[in-house]
Design a protein around this motif. Structure first.
Motif, PDB file in Angstrom:
ATOM      1  N   TYR A  15       0.805  -1.219   0.000  1.00  0.00           N
ATOM      2  CA  TYR A  15       0.000   0.000   0.000  1.00  0.00           C
ATOM      3  C   TYR A  15       0.841   1.275   0.000  1.00  0.00           C
ATOM      4  O   TYR A  15       0.514   2.210  -0.732  1.00  0.00           O
ATOM      5  CB  TYR A  15      -0.981   0.001   1.164  1.00  0.00           C
ATOM      6  N   PRO A  16       1.920   1.388   0.783  1.00  0.00           N
ATOM      7  CA  PRO A  16       2.733   2.615   0.692  1.00  0.00           C
ATOM      8  C   PRO A  16       3.346   2.818  -0.697  1.00  0.00           C
ATOM      9  O   PRO A  16       3.467   3.954  -1.166  1.00  0.00           O
ATOM     10  CB  PRO A  16       3.824   2.414   1.746  1.00  0.00           C
ATOM     11  N   LEU A  17       3.696   1.738  -1.359  1.00  0.00           N
ATOM     12  CA  LEU A  17       4.219   1.852  -2.715  1.00  0.00           C
ATOM     13  C   LEU A  17       3.147   2.367  -3.666  1.00  0.00           C
ATOM     14  O   LEU A  17       3.409   3.247  -4.489  1.00  0.00           O
ATOM     15  CB  LEU A  17       4.743   0.498  -3.192  1.00  0.00           C
ATOM     16  N   PHE A  18       1.927   1.850  -3.547  1.00  0.00           N
ATOM     17  CA  PHE A  18       0.822   2.352  -4.362  1.00  0.00           C
ATOM     18  C   PHE A  18       0.571   3.831  -4.083  1.00  0.00           C
ATOM     19  O   PHE A  18       0.316   4.610  -5.007  1.00  0.00           O
ATOM     20  CB  PHE A  18      -0.457   1.568  -4.091  1.00  0.00           C
ATOM     21  N   ALA A  19       0.642   4.228  -2.830  1.00  0.00           N
ATOM     22  CA  ALA A  19       0.419   5.633  -2.479  1.00  0.00           C
ATOM     23  C   ALA A  19       1.510   6.524  -3.062  1.00  0.00           C
ATOM     24  O   ALA A  19       1.218   7.595  -3.608  1.00  0.00           O
ATOM     25  CB  ALA A  19       0.363   5.785  -0.968  1.00  0.00           C
ATOM     26  N   ALA A  20       2.764   6.090  -2.982  1.00  0.00           N
ATOM     27  CA  ALA A  20       3.858   6.898  -3.514  1.00  0.00           C
ATOM     28  C   ALA A  20       3.778   7.022  -5.027  1.00  0.00           C
ATOM     29  O   ALA A  20       3.936   8.118  -5.586  1.00  0.00           O
ATOM     30  CB  ALA A  20       5.195   6.286  -3.100  1.00  0.00           C
ATOM     31  N   VAL A  21       3.509   5.931  -5.698  1.00  0.00           N
ATOM     32  CA  VAL A  21       3.395   5.967  -7.157  1.00  0.00           C
ATOM     33  C   VAL A  21       2.169   6.774  -7.573  1.00  0.00           C
ATOM     34  O   VAL A  21       2.222   7.562  -8.526  1.00  0.00           O
ATOM     35  CB  VAL A  21       3.359   4.533  -7.735  1.00  0.00           C
ATOM     36  N   GLY A  22       1.074   6.613  -6.872  1.00  0.00           N
ATOM     37  CA  GLY A  22      -0.128   7.387  -7.171  1.00  0.00           C
ATOM     38  C   GLY A  22       0.085   8.880  -6.984  1.00  0.00           C
ATOM     39  O   GLY A  22      -0.379   9.690  -7.794  1.00  0.00           O
ATOM     40  N   THR A  23       0.803   9.265  -5.927  1.00  0.00           N
ATOM     41  CA  THR A  23       1.109  10.672  -5.707  1.00  0.00           C
ATOM     42  C   THR A  23       2.001  11.216  -6.817  1.00  0.00           C
ATOM     43  O   THR A  23       1.773  12.325  -7.327  1.00  0.00           O
ATOM     44  CB  THR A  23       1.790  10.853  -4.339  1.00  0.00           C
ATOM     45  N   ALA A  24       3.012  10.448  -7.222  1.00  0.00           N
ATOM     46  CA  ALA A  24       3.903  10.888  -8.291  1.00  0.00           C
ATOM     47  C   ALA A  24       3.156  11.046  -9.614  1.00  0.00           C
ATOM     48  O   ALA A  24       3.350  12.029 -10.334  1.00  0.00           O
ATOM     49  CB  ALA A  24       5.060   9.906  -8.449  1.00  0.00           C
ATOM     50  N   VAL A  25       2.287  10.100  -9.920  1.00  0.00           N
ATOM     51  CA  VAL A  25       1.499  10.197 -11.155  1.00  0.00           C
ATOM     52  C   VAL A  25       0.553  11.392 -11.078  1.00  0.00           C
ATOM     53  O   VAL A  25       0.376  12.122 -12.068  1.00  0.00           O
ATOM     54  CB  VAL A  25       0.735   8.877 -11.404  1.00  0.00           C
ATOM     55  N   GLY A  26      -0.035  11.638  -9.928  1.00  0.00           N
ATOM     56  CA  GLY A  26      -0.909  12.794  -9.768  1.00  0.00           C
ATOM     57  C   GLY A  26      -0.180  14.107  -9.964  1.00  0.00           C
ATOM     58  O   GLY A  26      -0.694  15.028 -10.609  1.00  0.00           O
ATOM     59  N   ILE A  27       1.027  14.226  -9.413  1.00  0.00           N
ATOM     60  CA  ILE A  27       1.814  15.445  -9.579  1.00  0.00           C
ATOM     61  C   ILE A  27       2.190  15.643 -11.043  1.00  0.00           C
ATOM     62  O   ILE A  27       2.126  16.759 -11.574  1.00  0.00           O
ATOM     63  CB  ILE A  27       3.057  15.405  -8.673  1.00  0.00           C
ATOM     64  N   CYS A  28       2.568  14.552 -11.716  1.00  0.00           N
ATOM     65  CA  CYS A  28       2.909  14.650 -13.144  1.00  0.00           C
ATOM     66  C   CYS A  28       1.704  15.082 -13.971  1.00  0.00           C
ATOM     67  O   CYS A  28       1.825  15.949 -14.851  1.00  0.00           O
ATOM     68  CB  CYS A  28       3.444  13.322 -13.658  1.00  0.00           C
ATOM     69  N   CYS A  29       0.549  14.510 -13.700  1.00  0.00           N
ATOM     70  CA  CYS A  29      -0.666  14.887 -14.428  1.00  0.00           C
ATOM     71  C   CYS A  29      -1.036  16.343 -14.166  1.00  0.00           C
ATOM     72  O   CYS A  29      -1.430  17.064 -15.089  1.00  0.00           O
ATOM     73  CB  CYS A  29      -1.817  13.972 -14.053  1.00  0.00           C
ATOM     74  N   MET A  30      -0.899  16.780 -12.911  1.00  0.00           N
ATOM     75  CA  MET A  30      -1.204  18.170 -12.583  1.00  0.00           C
ATOM     76  C   MET A  30      -0.288  19.123 -13.349  1.00  0.00           C
ATOM     77  O   MET A  30      -0.736  20.133 -13.888  1.00  0.00           O
ATOM     78  CB  MET A  30      -1.053  18.393 -11.082  1.00  0.00           C
ATOM     79  N   GLN A  31       1.000  18.793 -13.437  1.00  0.00           N
ATOM     80  CA  GLN A  31       1.944  19.649 -14.144  1.00  0.00           C
ATOM     81  C   GLN A  31       1.660  19.646 -15.647  1.00  0.00           C
ATOM     82  O   GLN A  31       1.773  20.687 -16.311  1.00  0.00           O
ATOM     83  CB  GLN A  31       3.377  19.195 -13.866  1.00  0.00           C
ATOM     84  N   LEU A  32       1.298  18.503 -16.200  1.00  0.00           N
ATOM     85  CA  LEU A  32       0.958  18.454 -17.623  1.00  0.00           C
ATOM     86  C   LEU A  32      -0.267  19.300 -17.935  1.00  0.00           C
ATOM     87  O   LEU A  32      -0.277  20.056 -18.916  1.00  0.00           O
ATOM     88  CB  LEU A  32       0.725  17.005 -18.055  1.00  0.00           C
ATOM     89  N   VAL A  33      -1.292  19.198 -17.107  1.00  0.00           N
ATOM     90  CA  VAL A  33      -2.498  20.004 -17.317  1.00  0.00           C
ATOM     91  C   VAL A  33      -2.171  21.485 -17.164  1.00  0.00           C
ATOM     92  O   VAL A  33      -2.635  22.323 -17.952  1.00  0.00           O
ATOM     93  CB  VAL A  33      -3.613  19.565 -16.343  1.00  0.00           C
ATOM     94  N   ARG A  34      -1.348  21.822 -16.187  1.00  0.00           N
ATOM     95  CA  ARG A  34      -0.963  23.228 -15.989  1.00  0.00           C
ATOM     96  C   ARG A  34      -0.214  23.758 -17.199  1.00  0.00           C
ATOM     97  O   ARG A  34      -0.451  24.882 -17.651  1.00  0.00           O
ATOM     98  CB  ARG A  34      -0.098  23.360 -14.738  1.00  0.00           C
ATOM     99  N   ASN A  35       0.698  22.968 -17.751  1.00  0.00           N
ATOM    100  CA  ASN A  35       1.443  23.417 -18.922  1.00  0.00           C
ATOM    101  C   ASN A  35       0.552  23.569 -20.149  1.00  0.00           C
ATOM    102  O   ASN A  35       0.695  24.530 -20.904  1.00  0.00           O
ATOM    103  CB  ASN A  35       2.591  22.453 -19.233  1.00  0.00           C
ATOM    104  N   ILE A  36      -0.365  22.641 -20.348  1.00  0.00           N
ATOM    105  CA  ILE A  36      -1.233  22.721 -21.524  1.00  0.00           C
ATOM    106  C   ILE A  36      -2.200  23.890 -21.419  1.00  0.00           C
ATOM    107  O   ILE A  36      -2.470  24.566 -22.407  1.00  0.00           O
ATOM    108  CB  ILE A  36      -1.980  21.387 -21.726  1.00  0.00           C
ATOM    109  N   THR A  37      -2.707  24.150 -20.229  1.00  0.00           N
ATOM    110  CA  THR A  37      -3.742  25.180 -20.103  1.00  0.00           C
ATOM    111  C   THR A  37      -3.194  26.585 -19.895  1.00  0.00           C
ATOM    112  O   THR A  37      -3.795  27.545 -20.370  1.00  0.00           O
ATOM    113  CB  THR A  37      -4.695  24.851 -18.943  1.00  0.00           C
ATOM    114  N   THR A  38      -2.065  26.749 -19.194  1.00  0.00           N
ATOM    115  CA  THR A  38      -1.645  28.112 -18.852  1.00  0.00           C
ATOM    116  C   THR A  38      -0.291  28.529 -19.398  1.00  0.00           C
ATOM    117  O   THR A  38       0.046  29.709 -19.309  1.00  0.00           O
ATOM    118  CB  THR A  38      -1.603  28.289 -17.321  1.00  0.00           C
TER     119      THR A  38
END
Length: 91
Positions: A15-38
């Motif tokens: 579970y901690p591994l899933f949480a760490a990978v999920g957080t990293a993927v979330g941060i990457c997705c947030m940065q991609l959306v930020r770059n595309i939109t703004t």
């Protein structure tokens, strides 16, 4: 076969591994959306791409000076300020 796979990967130790990978993927997705939109240098629509190179310094400054950077600028660059204060202050 499905029960073997689930018992192998869905253990409490993973579970901690899933949480760490999920957080990293979330941060990457947030940065991609930020770059595309703004980001002023990214143009998705055909009309915006036809405009060519724009001299939009104010839009670039707004993108670079986002809220998190403004918030962190007023803070000390310490990871654990209370621990640092405890060991550095003689009181």
């Amino acid at each position: 076969m499905a029960s073997f796979t689930s018992s192998r990967w869905l253990r409490p130790e993973v579970y901690p591994l899933f949480a760490a990978v999920g957080t990293a993927v979330g941060i990457c997705c947030m940065q991609l959306v930020r770059n595309i939109t703004t980001n002023p240098e990214v143009r998705v629509t055909k009309e915006n791409r036809a405009a060519g190179v724009l001299e939009n310094f104010s839009e670039g400054e707004r993108y670079a000076e986002h809220g998190l950077r403004k918030f962190l600028r007023s803070k000390n660059p310490e990871i654990m300020p209370s621990l640092n204060k405890f060991f550095s202050d003689p009181n």
